[in-house]
Design an enzyme around this catalytic site. Structure first.
Site, mmCIF file in Angstrom:
data_model
loop_
_atom_site.group_PDB
_atom_site.id
_atom_site.type_symbol
_atom_site.label_atom_id
_atom_site.label_comp_id
_atom_site.label_asym_id
_atom_site.label_seq_id
_atom_site.Cartn_x
_atom_site.Cartn_y
_atom_site.Cartn_z
ATOM 1 N N TYR A 10 54.431 106.756 -11.209
ATOM 2 C CA TYR A 10 53.764 106.259 -12.409
ATOM 3 C C TYR A 10 53.391 107.419 -13.320
ATOM 4 O O TYR A 10 52.599 108.293 -12.959
ATOM 5 C CB TYR A 10 52.499 105.478 -12.058
ATOM 6 C CG TYR A 10 52.721 104.184 -11.302
ATOM 7 C CD1 TYR A 10 53.966 103.581 -11.226
ATOM 8 C CD2 TYR A 10 51.654 103.555 -10.656
ATOM 9 C CE1 TYR A 10 54.154 102.399 -10.531
ATOM 10 C CE2 TYR A 10 51.838 102.371 -9.959
ATOM 11 C CZ TYR A 10 53.096 101.798 -9.896
ATOM 12 O OH TYR A 10 53.278 100.629 -9.206
ATOM 13 N N GLN A 35 52.444 90.428 -16.632
ATOM 14 C CA GLN A 35 52.450 91.492 -17.635
ATOM 15 C C GLN A 35 51.867 91.033 -18.974
ATOM 16 O O GLN A 35 52.330 91.411 -20.042
ATOM 17 C CB GLN A 35 53.861 92.047 -17.806
ATOM 18 C CG GLN A 35 54.403 92.639 -16.506
ATOM 19 C CD GLN A 35 55.780 93.219 -16.630
ATOM 20 O OE1 GLN A 35 56.292 93.415 -17.726
ATOM 21 N NE2 GLN A 35 56.404 93.513 -15.500
ATOM 22 N N GLY A 36 50.834 90.206 -18.873
ATOM 23 C CA GLY A 36 50.106 89.769 -20.065
ATOM 24 C C GLY A 36 50.510 88.401 -20.583
ATOM 25 O O GLY A 36 49.789 87.804 -21.394
ATOM 26 N N ALA A 37 51.629 87.867 -20.105
ATOM 27 C CA ALA A 37 52.127 86.592 -20.632
ATOM 28 C C ALA A 37 51.196 85.435 -20.329
ATOM 29 O O ALA A 37 51.186 84.427 -21.053
ATOM 30 C CB ALA A 37 53.519 86.296 -20.069
ATOM 31 N N LEU A 38 50.386 85.554 -19.253
ATOM 32 C CA LEU A 38 49.504 84.459 -18.852
ATOM 33 C C LEU A 38 48.072 84.603 -19.377
ATOM 34 O O LEU A 38 47.220 83.794 -19.053
ATOM 35 C CB LEU A 38 49.468 84.357 -17.325
ATOM 36 C CG LEU A 38 50.741 83.819 -16.667
ATOM 37 C CD1 LEU A 38 50.661 83.990 -15.147
ATOM 38 C CD2 LEU A 38 50.949 82.352 -17.022
ATOM 39 N N THR A 39 47.826 85.596 -20.197
ATOM 40 C CA THR A 39 46.458 85.832 -20.666
ATOM 41 C C THR A 39 46.061 84.958 -21.846
ATOM 42 O O THR A 39 44.880 84.886 -22.191
ATOM 43 C CB THR A 39 46.285 87.301 -21.093
ATOM 44 O OG1 THR A 39 47.154 87.576 -22.223
ATOM 45 C CG2 THR A 39 46.623 88.251 -19.953
ATOM 46 N N GLY A 40 47.044 84.309 -22.477
ATOM 47 C CA GLY A 40 46.744 83.531 -23.677
ATOM 48 C C GLY A 40 46.802 84.359 -24.931
ATOM 49 O O GLY A 40 46.657 83.842 -26.044
ATOM 50 N N LYS A 41 47.056 85.651 -24.773
ATOM 51 C CA LYS A 41 47.103 86.565 -25.922
ATOM 52 C C LYS A 41 48.371 86.383 -26.732
ATOM 53 O O LYS A 41 48.370 86.543 -27.955
ATOM 54 C CB LYS A 41 47.011 88.008 -25.421
ATOM 55 C CG LYS A 41 47.181 89.072 -26.487
ATOM 56 C CD LYS A 41 47.102 90.472 -25.885
ATOM 57 C CE LYS A 41 47.321 91.546 -26.939
ATOM 58 N NZ LYS A 41 47.261 92.914 -26.349
ATOM 59 N N SER A 89 51.598 92.737 -11.123
ATOM 60 C CA SER A 89 51.916 91.891 -12.280
ATOM 61 C C SER A 89 51.353 90.486 -12.119
ATOM 62 O O SER A 89 52.041 89.485 -12.383
ATOM 63 C CB SER A 89 53.432 91.831 -12.512
ATOM 64 O OG SER A 89 53.942 93.091 -12.865
#
Length: 369
Positions: free
Chosen positions: A100, A259-265, A255
């Site tokens: 990383y 990778q953020g797709a489920l945050t509602g953003k 994940s």
């Protein structure tokens, strides 16, 4: 690219536990006060205890997937604030890896180096703070034998400025040499360099093989870290989750927010930037919206955000420790709100049912090795 491996430097930090007070909703709807220590769970059959939810440090220093291919002082400060806020909120389990942010992955600065720096600075202010560190060995094709595991581990310890880590994992299965890598993990335990060992991206068969090999050395396989979220449930379908449950191996979910797709953003008109944009396309986000809307509705009933609902869904699967990546203090604080309460069984199953109607995105190729 040239890689240099050394194992020359170590620094000791004392470890003791300071129980931070947290509030958790009781079954009766009241509030029961618990300490972070009481909310910790054991990793598999090891003696290592970690918080029910950890923090992933993949994005720290990375410029090949995260941070829009750029790393600067502002992002460094945000990562430091994410670390401190996580500690303040009682989340003390951090997961990193030697690749990383490193040069071998075309990163800006090693995530291990940053995490080690953050720990050192925090301990200067609060010597009794207790941090559980997990890192990973990269099974690169030219790395052969058990000694390569110890050598790489010592390099990681140097970057982390620690004399030992709590959990050391094989980042992915090697193309060859896996038995040697497993022996290297066992050697690390016996040499006192790690408290527990695990694997990552291991299939059911490889998982069982690793478990059996370590068992012969009298060492438990503590964890298997895999891609797992509400919309990526391959571990449930390929036997990995059931094998973990059967063998007493904790599943660490990376994940967990897709990778953020489920945050509602994100929406069909506002998709993620960078490489994520080619995965979570407008077409995919359109199909995802009904599920996101239902997650929001459920969250409102608990006073929780979609992020907190999705993470709680994973915790509700039992024997699962999610490690969402925190890039700033706000995210870390929000993640902490995912623990201390519980979705109903009906809500858990409703979300799974809705998610099953969505074709999952493609995972990482290493899962097929």
């Amino acid at each position: 690219m040239a890689l240099h491996f050394s194992s020359a430097c170590f620094s000791n930090f004392g470890r003791s536990t300071v129980p931070a007070v947290r509030a958790a909703a009781s079954d009766q709807g009241g509030v029961a006060v618990k300490t972070a220590e009481e909310e910790k769970v054991k990793l598999g059959g090891s003696e290592l205890k970690v918080t029910k939810l950890g923090i992933g440090a993949w994005s720290w220093g990375d410029t090949s997937y995260w941070n829009n291919f750029d790393w600067d002082d502002r992002k460094l400060k945000a990562a430091k604030n994410a670390f401190d806020t996580s500690i303040d909120c009682g989340l003390t389990f951090f997961d990193t890896a030697e690749v990383y942010g490193s040069r071998m992955s075309l990163g800006a600065i090693s995530s291990e180096t940053l995490l080690g720096r953050f720990i050192k600075e925090r301990k200067e202010r609060n010597p009794d703070v207790d941090v559980a560190v997990a890192t990973k060995y990269a099974a690169l094709p030219w790395r052969l034998g058990r000694k390569s595991v110890i050598s790489a581990l010592k390099d990681s310890l140097c970057r982390l400025e620690l004399s030992s880590v709590d959990l050391y994992q094989l980042h992915w299965p090697g193309i060859w040499g896996n038995e040697g890598y497993i022996d290297g993990l066992a050697d690390a335990v016996e040499q006192g360099l790690v408290k527990a060992v695990g694997v990552s991206n291991y299939s059911e068969k490889r998982l069982r093989d690793a478990y059996d090999q370590l068992k012969k050395r009298g060492i438990p396989l503590a964890s298997n870290q895999v891609n797992y979220s509400l919309i990526y449930r391959l571990p449930e379908e390929n036997g990995v989750k059931s094998a973990c449950d059967e063998l007493g191996i904790t599943l660490i979910a990376y994940s967990p927010l897709a990778q953020g797709a489920l945050t509602g953003k994100y929406t069909p008109n506002n998709t993620p930037s960078g490489p994520r944009g080619s995965i979570y396309t407008p077409k995919f986000m359109t199909k995802l919206q009904p599920l996101i809307n239902r997650i929001k509705d459920i969250g409102e009933g608990y006073g929780k955000s979609p992020t907190q609902v999705v993470l709680n869904w994973l915790i509700a699967q039992e024997n699962v420790v999610p490690i969402p990546g925190a890039r700033n203090a706000e995210q870390a604080k929000e993640f902490a709100g995912a623990v201390g309460w519980k979705l109903s069984n009906e809500e858990v199953e409703e979300l799974r049912s809705m998610a099953s109607e969505i074709k999952p995105v493609i995972g990482f190729p290493v899962e097929k090795l």
